[in-house]
Scaffold this active site. Structure first.
Site, PDB file in Angstrom:
ATOM      1  N   GLY A  93       0.828  -1.207   0.000  1.00  0.00           N
ATOM      2  CA  GLY A  93       0.000   0.000   0.000  1.00  0.00           C
ATOM      3  C   GLY A  93       0.861   1.255   0.000  1.00  0.00           C
ATOM      4  CG  HIS A 119       0.461  11.385 -11.808  1.00  0.00           C
ATOM      5  ND1 HIS A 119      -0.646  11.983 -12.347  1.00  0.00           N
ATOM      6  CD2 HIS A 119       0.205  10.047 -11.805  1.00  0.00           C
ATOM      7  CE1 HIS A 119      -1.563  11.051 -12.652  1.00  0.00           C
ATOM      8  NE2 HIS A 119      -1.057   9.867 -12.330  1.00  0.00           N
ATOM      9  CD  GLU A 120       2.425   7.083 -10.872  1.00  0.00           C
ATOM     10  OE1 GLU A 120       2.225   7.342 -12.071  1.00  0.00           O
ATOM     11  OE2 GLU A 120       1.623   6.406 -10.198  1.00  0.00           O
ATOM     12  CG  HIS A 123      -2.213   7.330  -8.205  1.00  0.00           C
ATOM     13  ND1 HIS A 123      -3.540   7.614  -8.467  1.00  0.00           N
ATOM     14  CD2 HIS A 123      -1.565   7.495  -9.385  1.00  0.00           C
ATOM     15  CE1 HIS A 123      -3.688   7.907  -9.750  1.00  0.00           C
ATOM     16  NE2 HIS A 123      -2.508   7.839 -10.346  1.00  0.00           N
ATOM     17  CG  HIS A 129      -5.717   8.853 -13.144  1.00  0.00           C
ATOM     18  ND1 HIS A 129      -5.556   7.676 -13.816  1.00  0.00           N
ATOM     19  CD2 HIS A 129      -4.488   9.161 -12.654  1.00  0.00           C
ATOM     20  CE1 HIS A 129      -4.306   7.266 -13.750  1.00  0.00           C
ATOM     21  NE2 HIS A 129      -3.631   8.149 -13.044  1.00  0.00           N
ATOM     22  CG  ASP A 330      -8.075  42.500 -20.949  1.00  0.00           C
ATOM     23  OD1 ASP A 330      -7.374  43.416 -20.462  1.00  0.00           O
ATOM     24  OD2 ASP A 330      -9.107  42.061 -20.400  1.00  0.00           O
TER      25      ASP A 330
END
Lengths: 369, 80
Positions: A93, A119-120, A123, A129, A330
């Site tokens: 885990g 990113h990992e 998780h 995601h 702008d």
């Protein structure tokens, strides 16, 4: 953002990690540094802390593996799947595995370890995601400037939904991804581009092709990795098939996907702006007259593309020659004998021959919301 | 054979492999080509296209294939 089904989370805030083995692609301290920074993007916005240990079993074990590495999720050789990580829990885990068939780097070349690890570790902490293309937890690897890896607001909302707010007195915030149909959408710059329209906001472009009913939103770096984000003005010179991008007192020239060599250059040397001009608000080029209009504060300049010099008697006041659009701009582009000026959430359709605004539209009227 | 027939078959393999890995497509050995337009595949493909903000066509169009060929994380996009 998405939280892994079943909402797995660590029951403690002070987590440990270990690096089980090292990729030969990078020096050991570069790997250590990339992993430390990758955890820091999450500790900066949450109450979590991460401590590297070398004795005992860490909560999050990091390793580099080839192909089938006995976790029922084999890697697939170069490219494709770059890495994966397991949801919070004992033993495997939280662990993060990186595909050793990839080339791991610490710069803009594929694949930046810091970027993939950040990113990992999302998780490892319980995030799934996100479908927000600007989020770090978006599943595809997008090129990004290694000095610019940051969590989006979507990522921050996700991690704080699991672990609560950061302990910082001032709550950290992140950039949001522009939504084409957001009524409050404003633009940094806009230009025509080979028959399409491109609008720029922070790190993103919104691209509108006449053949698509919807806008495509993506990173500017997807097309032009060396361009900065926060583009302030852009204009196409159709005759030369180029677009000029402006930020501060610098400008870049692109043709298709290529940023032409020798850029950025200084706007003062090329266009003859006085030193008092340090940024361009907006610009457009009139392909019939070969004149390019630059809007700066409440004034505008006119540059002759053939003669490659500014026309005499400029700058002039915007309000004198473009009545009805306000004193500042702008973004702007010209299309089919009209000029479209953008200011905040408003867009002014201006008819130059009659020098009048013929319609006031919403800034995102091009996106068929 | 004309090359594009081969490419077509390769593309279908890519689609099936991607949907199995990241969108929990269970094909029980059924190949995409034989069951053209078969519902599970079309539904999963639509889910993937929606997730990535692509046009939801249920067909493996160029934009969809381009995304499927991008390097990415190995964690599925939908829970298994």
């Amino acid at each position: 953002f998405a939280i892994t089904e079943g909402n797995p989370k660590w029951e403690k805030k002070d987590l440990t990690y270990s690096i089980e083995n090292y990729t030969p692609d990078l020096a050991k301290e570069d790997v250590d540094n990339a992993i430390r920074k990758a955890f820091k993007v999450w500790s900066d916005v949450s109450p979590l802390t991460f401590t590297k240990i070398s004795q005992g079993e860490a909560d999050i074990k990091i390793s580099f593996n080839y192909g089938d590495h006995n976790d029922n999720s084999p890697f697939d050789g170069p490219n494709g799947i770059l890495a994966h990580a397991f949801q919070p829990g004992p033993h495997i885990g939280g662990d993060a595995h990186f595909d050793e068939d990839e080339n791991w780097t610490k710069d803009h070349r594929n694949y930046n370890l810091y970027r993939v690890a950040a990113h990992e570790f999302g998780h490892s902490l319980g995030l799934g995601h996100s479908s927000d293309i600007g989020a770090l937890m978006f599943p595809s690897y997008a090129f990004s400037d290694p000095n610019d890896i940051q969590l989006s607001q979507d990522d921050i909302d996700g991690i704080q939904a699991i672990y609560g707010p950061s302990d910082n007195v001032i709550q950290p915030t992140g950039p949001t991804t522009p939504q084409a149909c957001d009524r409050k959408l404003t633009f940094d710059a806009a230009t025509t581009f080979r028959g399409e329209k491109m609008f720029f906001k922070d790190r993103f472009y919104l691209r509108k092709s006449p053949y698509d009913s919807e806008a495509e939103v993506n990173f500017i770096s997807l097309f032009w990795p060396s361009l900065p984000h926060g583009i302030e003005a852009a204009h196409e010179v159709a005759e030369k098939d180029i677009v000029r991008f402006f930020k501060g007192n610098k400008y870049w020239v692109i043709r298709g996907l290529d940023v032409l060599p020798g850029y950025p250059k200084n706007i003062h040397n090329t266009f003859g702006f006085p030193k008092t001009v340090q940024k361009i608000d907006a610009a457009f080029s009139d392909e019939y007259t070969g004149k390019t209009y630059f809007f700066v504060q409440n004034k505008y300049w006119r540059y002759d593309e053939q003669r490659r010099s500014m026309d005499a008697d400029f700058p002039k006041l915007i309000t004198n020659d473009f009545p009805g659009i306000g004193s500042k701009v702008d973004a702007v582009f010209s299309d089919n004998e009209f000029i479209y000026f953008f200011r905040g959430t408003r867009q002014y359709k201006f008819e130059p021959q009659k020098k009048r605004v013929v319609a006031v539209l919403k800034s995102n009227s091009w996106f068929n919301c | 054979f004309p090359a594009h027939l081969e490419t077509k078959q390769q593309d279908l393999e890519i689609v099936q492999n991607y949907l199995e890995k990241f969108y929990d497509l269970k094909t029980e050995g059924v190949r995409i080509a034989k069951k053209k337009g078969s519902s599970p595949v079309v539904e999963k493909l639509k889910k993937m296209q929606k997730f990535f903000g692509l046009k939801v066509t249920g067909k493996p169009d160029d934009e969809t294939l381009k995304v499927m060929k991008q390097p990415r994380c190995g964690v599925p996009d939908v829970s298994q």
